[in-house]
Design a protein around this motif. Sequence first.
Motif, short mmCIF file in Angstrom:
data_model
loop_
_atom_site.label_atom_id
_atom_site.label_comp_id
_atom_site.label_asym_id
_atom_site.label_seq_id
_atom_site.Cartn_x
_atom_site.Cartn_y
_atom_site.Cartn_z
N THR A 1 27.11 12.43 85.93
CA THR A 1 26.03 13.20 85.06
C THR A 1 24.98 12.22 84.66
O THR A 1 25.23 10.94 84.46
N GLU B 1 22.95 17.05 82.91
CA GLU B 1 23.28 17.53 84.18
C GLU B 1 23.82 16.59 85.30
O GLU B 1 24.08 15.47 85.20
N ARG B 2 24.36 17.49 86.38
CA ARG B 2 24.99 16.69 87.47
C ARG B 2 24.05 15.93 88.08
O ARG B 2 22.75 16.47 88.44
N LYS C 1 23.65 18.14 92.88
CA LYS C 1 23.85 19.54 92.60
C LYS C 1 24.17 20.14 94.08
O LYS C 1 23.31 20.53 94.69
N ALA D 1 22.03 19.25 100.43
CA ALA D 1 21.21 19.00 99.19
C ALA D 1 20.19 17.98 99.25
O ALA D 1 19.09 18.05 98.77
N THR E 1 23.01 9.59 91.74
CA THR E 1 23.18 10.33 92.99
C THR E 1 24.37 9.66 93.96
O THR E 1 25.46 10.18 94.27
N ASP F 1 27.73 9.51 92.59
CA ASP F 1 28.44 10.70 92.57
C ASP F 1 28.88 11.02 94.04
O ASP F 1 29.93 11.83 94.26
#
Length: 482
Positions: free
Chosen positions: A120, A128-129, A132, A345, A463, A466
């Motif tokens: 996040t 926020e992530r 997404k 995404a 990102t 993640d």
Amino acid sequence: MSSSIFNNNSISISVSDDDPDELGRMRVRVRRKRKKHGDQRGRTECTQLLIRWFVKYWILLVFLPAAALLIFEATRIGKKPGLAVNSGVNEVKKPGSLGNIEPISKLKELSNLNRLDPTTHVVGGVRERCLKLLPAEELEHLELPLNEESSSNLVKRLVYISDQETPYGAGESTVSWQRINDTRFNLFTGNQTMDEREKSFKVNETAVIHCGFYSENGGFKISDEDKSYMQSCKVAVSTCAFGGGDDLYQPIGMSEASLKKVCYVAFWDEITLAAQELQGNKIGDDGFIGKWRIVIVKNLPFVDQRLNGKIPKMLPHRLFPHAKYSIWVDSKSQFRRDPLGVIEALLLRTNSVLAISEHGARSSVYDEAKAVVRKHKATPEEVEVQITQYRKDGLPADKRFNGKKALNEASVIVREHTTLTNMLMCLWFNEVVRFTSRDQLSFPYVLWRLKVVKNINAFPVCTRKDLVNSMGHIRKAKPLTN
């Protein structure tokens, strides 16, 4: 009279009877004062006793909490990986379980392996992530466009320079890394001249370029069975480990739909195969270890194993000729997200044809060149040749390109296979063959020269974090010898 005097005296005496009371009160006050001094002296002695005790035992006071904290953290580290759930098939595995691969011993790897927790960041005061993805139920029914070609492509057709019509080699040649004109160009790459290099950046409806697989004697041999499997792939996630380098990390976080629609392919050479078999990690009769299809590559074209690794990294369109999308993951990382969701995404949602991470530390090719030399990633001489050529060609020292950092980190690459992105990858590959294998130096240059590629999603570092669990490189790859 005398009686009167007596009476007066008695009266006088009776009046003076109050004096002993005053004295008594004075004595009481004196006694109370002594008692007060005694309490203060007691407290002082108690304080001095505590100070002496603290001076004597202060080490214990510091050591015991520290020891307790250390034990607590050690317990957390030991429990953190827990039982990792493979979200695709709801299998419960032990930490480090890679099919029949042994658990990894390094502390950092144990703490990162099989983690699915989101990364996040704070945006406008709200956390926020970083990535997404669509909800799980939507991912199960997600259909990617697999047959559409962008009508805006200025390049309609690519012709790969070769001495054979087939892109794949055959036979058992042992001279695959034969050099041409004392450069790293060889029978795999073909010999791209400087004039051909300059022409390759010209955008025409039909582009004629070098793109590896030049000769059937050029190396990078793959079995017919593996080639047939790769030709069936429409969406591919790939990685490689040559020279006995990194271990294989099973992908996690995928949906049932992705397990059915996506090919997971790991390229190994015979050195890696032997090293993994010594650890008890053997390929199954179906050609798989866990979710990965293991493709054994023979007769690698280059002595430099890093350069061999650029072939599956940059030329997936040559290896997966019918794939519409591909995701590259460096061997030091564990891919931990649903690939169909990642493509939606990072590409479809942003109307992009290629997604690659911004660099985390630097923003300029010229700054990166200094870092490469400083960290001994390449020799000063070869870096100087490359940077001198880029300066001659006019590459600006700007730290921003199209509103994003002008430097990228290429450990994760998500791309749609269009003629334009295929051309971009071919040109990038030719640059790392001509100059250094440090692909972060050449990617911004190629992107700058091929100015028609606009829709690139340079996503932030958070990102990338993640998308993968980073393990770091386990061991150094063994170079090939002539």
